[in-house]
Design an enzyme around this catalytic site. Structure first.
Site, short mmCIF file in Angstrom:
data_model
loop_
_atom_site.label_atom_id
_atom_site.label_comp_id
_atom_site.label_asym_id
_atom_site.label_seq_id
_atom_site.Cartn_x
_atom_site.Cartn_y
_atom_site.Cartn_z
N GLU A 38 -33.56 32.04 11.35
CA GLU A 38 -34.25 30.68 12.03
C GLU A 38 -35.81 31.34 12.92
O GLU A 38 -35.10 32.67 13.34
CB GLU A 38 -33.13 30.00 13.53
N GLN A 118 -32.85 16.75 20.67
CA GLN A 118 -32.09 17.35 20.11
C GLN A 118 -31.78 18.76 20.27
O GLN A 118 -30.79 19.46 20.04
CB GLN A 118 -33.28 17.23 18.66
N LEU A 142 -37.27 34.04 6.81
CA LEU A 142 -37.17 34.71 5.99
C LEU A 142 -38.60 34.95 5.57
O LEU A 142 -39.52 34.51 5.30
CB LEU A 142 -36.81 33.16 5.00
N TYR A 223 -45.50 3.42 24.13
CA TYR A 223 -46.37 3.29 23.38
C TYR A 223 -47.56 3.55 24.60
O TYR A 223 -47.64 1.84 24.47
CB TYR A 223 -45.57 2.78 22.20
N ASP A 315 -35.47 17.46 6.24
CA ASP A 315 -36.00 17.91 6.59
C ASP A 315 -37.24 18.46 5.08
O ASP A 315 -38.28 18.01 4.87
CB ASP A 315 -36.62 17.46 7.74
N GLY A 324 -36.51 4.60 13.05
CA GLY A 324 -35.16 4.32 12.71
C GLY A 324 -33.97 5.14 13.34
O GLY A 324 -32.84 5.22 13.54
C1 LIG Z 1 -41.50 13.83 18.48
C2 LIG Z 1 -40.48 14.02 16.89
C3 LIG Z 1 -39.64 12.88 17.60
C4 LIG Z 1 -38.57 12.61 16.68
N1 LIG Z 1 -37.34 11.67 17.03
C5 LIG Z 1 -36.23 11.69 15.87
C6 LIG Z 1 -35.49 10.46 16.46
O1 LIG Z 1 -35.63 9.95 17.84
N2 LIG Z 1 -34.21 10.58 15.83
C7 LIG Z 1 -34.11 12.04 14.16
O2 LIG Z 1 -33.09 11.13 14.10
N3 LIG Z 1 -34.99 11.95 14.37
C8 LIG Z 1 -36.45 12.37 14.77
N4 LIG Z 1 -37.44 13.51 14.36
C9 LIG Z 1 -37.20 13.92 13.31
C10 LIG Z 1 -35.96 15.06 13.98
O3 LIG Z 1 -36.17 15.98 14.99
C11 LIG Z 1 -36.10 15.62 12.62
O4 LIG Z 1 -35.62 15.48 11.37
C12 LIG Z 1 -35.24 17.05 13.05
O5 LIG Z 1 -35.73 17.93 13.16
C13 LIG Z 1 -35.19 17.73 11.56
O6 LIG Z 1 -34.34 18.81 11.47
P1 LIG Z 1 -33.79 20.16 10.44
O7 LIG Z 1 -33.28 21.42 10.76
O8 LIG Z 1 -33.86 19.84 9.20
O9 LIG Z 1 -35.46 20.89 10.50
P2 LIG Z 1 -36.51 21.84 11.65
O10 LIG Z 1 -35.83 21.17 12.80
O11 LIG Z 1 -37.92 21.30 10.98
O12 LIG Z 1 -35.55 22.88 11.36
C14 LIG Z 1 -36.31 23.43 10.45
C15 LIG Z 1 -35.79 25.48 11.14
O13 LIG Z 1 -36.20 25.81 9.87
C16 LIG Z 1 -37.31 27.32 10.67
N5 LIG Z 1 -37.88 27.96 9.84
C17 LIG Z 1 -38.79 27.65 8.64
N6 LIG Z 1 -39.48 28.37 7.83
C18 LIG Z 1 -38.55 29.11 7.94
C19 LIG Z 1 -38.53 30.89 7.22
N7 LIG Z 1 -38.88 31.39 6.68
N8 LIG Z 1 -37.79 31.92 8.12
C20 LIG Z 1 -36.75 31.12 9.30
N9 LIG Z 1 -36.58 30.08 9.88
C21 LIG Z 1 -37.52 29.18 8.92
C22 LIG Z 1 -38.18 26.43 11.56
O14 LIG Z 1 -38.27 27.04 12.43
C23 LIG Z 1 -37.01 25.59 11.49
O15 LIG Z 1 -36.67 25.43 13.13
C24 LIG Z 1 -38.30 13.32 15.40
C25 LIG Z 1 -39.13 14.10 15.23
C26 LIG Z 1 -40.42 14.62 16.15
C27 LIG Z 1 -41.04 15.46 15.62
#
Ligand SMILES: Cc1cc2nc3c(=O)[nH]c(=O)nc-3n(C[C@H](O)[C@H](O)[C@H](O)COP(=O)(O)OP(=O)(O)OC[C@H]3O[C@@H](n4cnc5c(N)ncnc54)[C@H](O)[C@@H]3O)c2cc1C
Length: 547
Positions: A38, A118, A142, A223, A315, A324
């Site tokens: 990470e 989170q 990476l 909001y 994501d 939702g």
């Molecule tokens: C303001 C806000 C409110 C939200 N509210 C909700 C909610 O109420 N409920 C809900 O379910 N979801 C919510 N979400 C969405 C949720 O936060 C995301 O869906 C979630 O963070 C996705 O997790 P992830 O681990 O897939 O991706 P991420 O959290 O984006 O994690 C990906 C990680 O990969 C790392 N990375 C990227 N490229 C590299 C690389 N080359 N080398 C090493 N590391 C790397 C990044 O630094 C990052 O930390 C919200 C998002 C935001 C921004």
């Protein structure tokens, strides 16, 4: 670098967000110790998701994490409310309980939502993954990935960002959980479905005493129409600390570079509605150089969820608008679906084709989830309270259906992508229903019983299934736990047979991720049932019946 610098691992997880950390945790519980990199120095820099749905809790609970998650629930857990107003100081236009229509009734799940931030959840999951033996390296990025290694696996280079030291990695599989910017997916040239990016916003955290504007009110999310319609104000855990998200419009020539700290302070004053508000912008984590972040919201689903030995999760595979609470929760469910399949293939219990079922199962779920989140977004902004109540979100959370080679489909095929979990059918492809059973006088949910291994649940007259399952499992070299409801385990509510849709001598085979894979409504007749069960298990594991 020399060959000696090469680090070999079964699974390289890229990204230490909730999806990557959960993947690492689930793999360790299945005997695989991944390497996770990470780039950030620590877990999430903003709370982001604050509501984790019952399915996510059902996944973490059998791993023993529920108590710790509950202990870290937000102090705002009692106020899961969203409000709308022109400014915080102004009149409230609406207020509603975000969870009013999505709390599972008692008979549907053993758990409720968890209102945990989170970043807190990520800390808990990271500690559990490390405790299980995952090699978790924050501050490590990476740098390059060569996915064309065929049977040699994937070659990658990762860099420790503090020391600059590079490490060559050879991995059997890579889980790309690198978030919505999806660097790996983009490098592999895999596109996404529509609708695509819908909104852009800057985010920042500030300290201010808002007591007067709050007038004693509490909420999870506000909001606001000022400075721009769609502005979001979020109270953080620390008293007097807030996060503000303000939309901007590239089509009007705006970009994240336009938002200096000084301008952001002005925007916060406009949002609160107090022109001379005393406030200080603070870094989202101590020592973080940047106080203003930006993100792109919208919705898209990747055309493919894998490319050779690289699998996309969270994501990186799909993005849904935060209407939702689906984003993080869908990433956790991806990780859960993928981890047991990876572990089974790595341990030689399943054929590599089992990994194809990850996309077959999770991509359609991502698509219906995105459609639901888009509908919800529209109804929230333009619809009525009745329309909102009519959206069956519980089915979306607990009732989605898988259809793949890892499921023994039944005919006739069921209608629609989801089923109402309040009236479970027990059909293969659905999450095994929750039924309270009893062991040694203690209550035990089928959700907790069917976790981490194949489990065959039989009716009270299904005693012969134990030998049938034992023979098939032995010939395939896998474990199948067998439990007879009403005999080994009490069925005090007498719901088991109805919920699983089997007769007193029937059986239901549940996969390690808690989804029903196969069932027989009646008892086994040897040798036909033995070979039928063996064939079904072999098919589910992408093995030929001879193993
Ligand atoms: C303001 C806000 C409110 C939200 N509210 C909700 C909610 O109420 N409920 C809900 O379910 N979801 C919510 N979400 C969405 C949720 O936060 C995301 O869906 C979630 O963070 C996705 O997790 P992830 O681990 O897939 O991706 P991420 O959290 O984006 O994690 C990906 C990680 O990969 C790392 N990375 C990227 N490229 C590299 C690389 N080359 N080398 C090493 N590391 C790397 C990044 O630094 C990052 O930390 C919200 C998002 C935001 C921004």
């Amino acid at each position: 670098m020399t060959e000696a610098d090469e680090h070999t691992t079964a699974v390289l997880v890229v990204g230490g967000g909730i999806t990557g950390l959960s993947t690492a945790l689930f793999l360790t519980r299945l005997g695989v110790r991944p390497l996770l990199v990470e780039r950030h120095p620590s877990t999430a820099i903003l709370p982001q998701a604050r509501a984790f749905n019952p399915r996510s809790l059902e996944i973490y609970r059998p791993l023993g994490l529920e108590e710790e998650i509950r202990a870290h629930e937000s102090i705002l857990a009692d106020f899961p409310e969203m409000i709308g107003a022109e400014t915080l100081a102004g009149e409230e236009r609406f207020r509603f309980d975000l969870l009013a229509h999505v709390r599972p009734p008692a008979g549907v799940s053993p758990v409720d939502w968890a209102m945990i931030d989170q970043d807190e959840l990520e800390r808990i999951v990271r500690a559990a993954a490390e405790g299980g033996g995952a090699d978790v390296r924050f501050g490590t990025e990476l740098v390059s990935l060569d996915a064309d290694g065929g049977d040699e696996g994937v070659r990658a280079v990762v860099r420790d960002l503090e020391s600059g030291t590079e490490l060559r990695v050879r991995a059997d599989y890579v889980v790309a959980a690198d978030g919505h910017r999806a660097g790996i997916r983009e490098r592999l040239d895999i596109g996404v479905d529509q609708p695509g990016p819908l909104s852009h916003a800057v985010y920042f955290v500030f300290d201010a005493d808002l007591t007067d504007s709050l007038r004693g009110r509490r909420f999870l999310l506000a909001y606001l129409d000022e400075p721009v319609i769609g502005t979001v104000l979020v109270p953080l855990r620390e008293a007097g600390r807030w996060m503000l998200g303000v939309p901007y419009y590239p089509e009007l020539g705006e970009g994240p570079g336009d938002f200096s700290e000084r301008r952001c302070a002005e925007l916060a004053r406009l949002a609160v509605g107090v022109a001379d508000l005393d406030l200080t912008l603070v870094p989202p984590v101590p020592g973080w150089p940047q106080k203003v972040s930006h993100s792109t919201g919208g919705g898209w689903v990747a055309h493919r969820f894998s490319s050779g030995r690289v699998l996309f999760a969270g994501d990186a595979a799909h993005v849904v608008p935060p209407s939702g609470s689906y984003g993080a929760n869908t990433g956790i469910a991806d990780a859960h679906n993928l981890a047991w399949k990876l572990a089974a293939v790595i341990r030689g219990q399943a054929g590599p084709a089992l990994l194809d079922t990850y996309e077959q199962e999770r991509r359609p779920v991502a698509r219906v989830t995105l459609d639901q989140a888009m509908r919800l977004l529209r109804v929230r902004y333009e619809g009525s309270a009745d329309e909102l109540a009519a959206m069956d979100e519980l089915s979306m959370i607990l009732g989605y259906r898988y259809d793949s080679a890892a499921i023994s489909a039944e005919t006739p095929a069921p209608d629609g992508p989801v089923e109402d979990p309040r009236v479970p059918s027990g059909r293969p492809g659905l999450r095994a229903p929750h039924v309270w059973l009893e062991r040694d006088g203690a209550q035990l949910s089928t959700i907790d019983l069917c976790a981490g291994a194949f489990t065959l649940l039989t009716g009270p007259d299904g005693g012969d299934w134990r030998a049938v399952a034992g023979a098939a499992a032995a010939s395939l070299g896998v474990e199948v736990d067998v439990h007879r409801a009403g005999v080994d385990l009490g069925d005090p509510e007498e719901r088991f047979l109805g919920a699983f849709g089997i007769g007193p001598a029937g059986a239901s085979l549940v996969r390690p991720d808690g989804f029903v894979a196969w069932r027989a409504e009646a008892g086994p007749e040897r040798p036909e049932s033995e070979s039928a069960f063996g064939r079904a298990l072999a098919r589910i594991l992408s093995r030929d019946a001879t193993g």
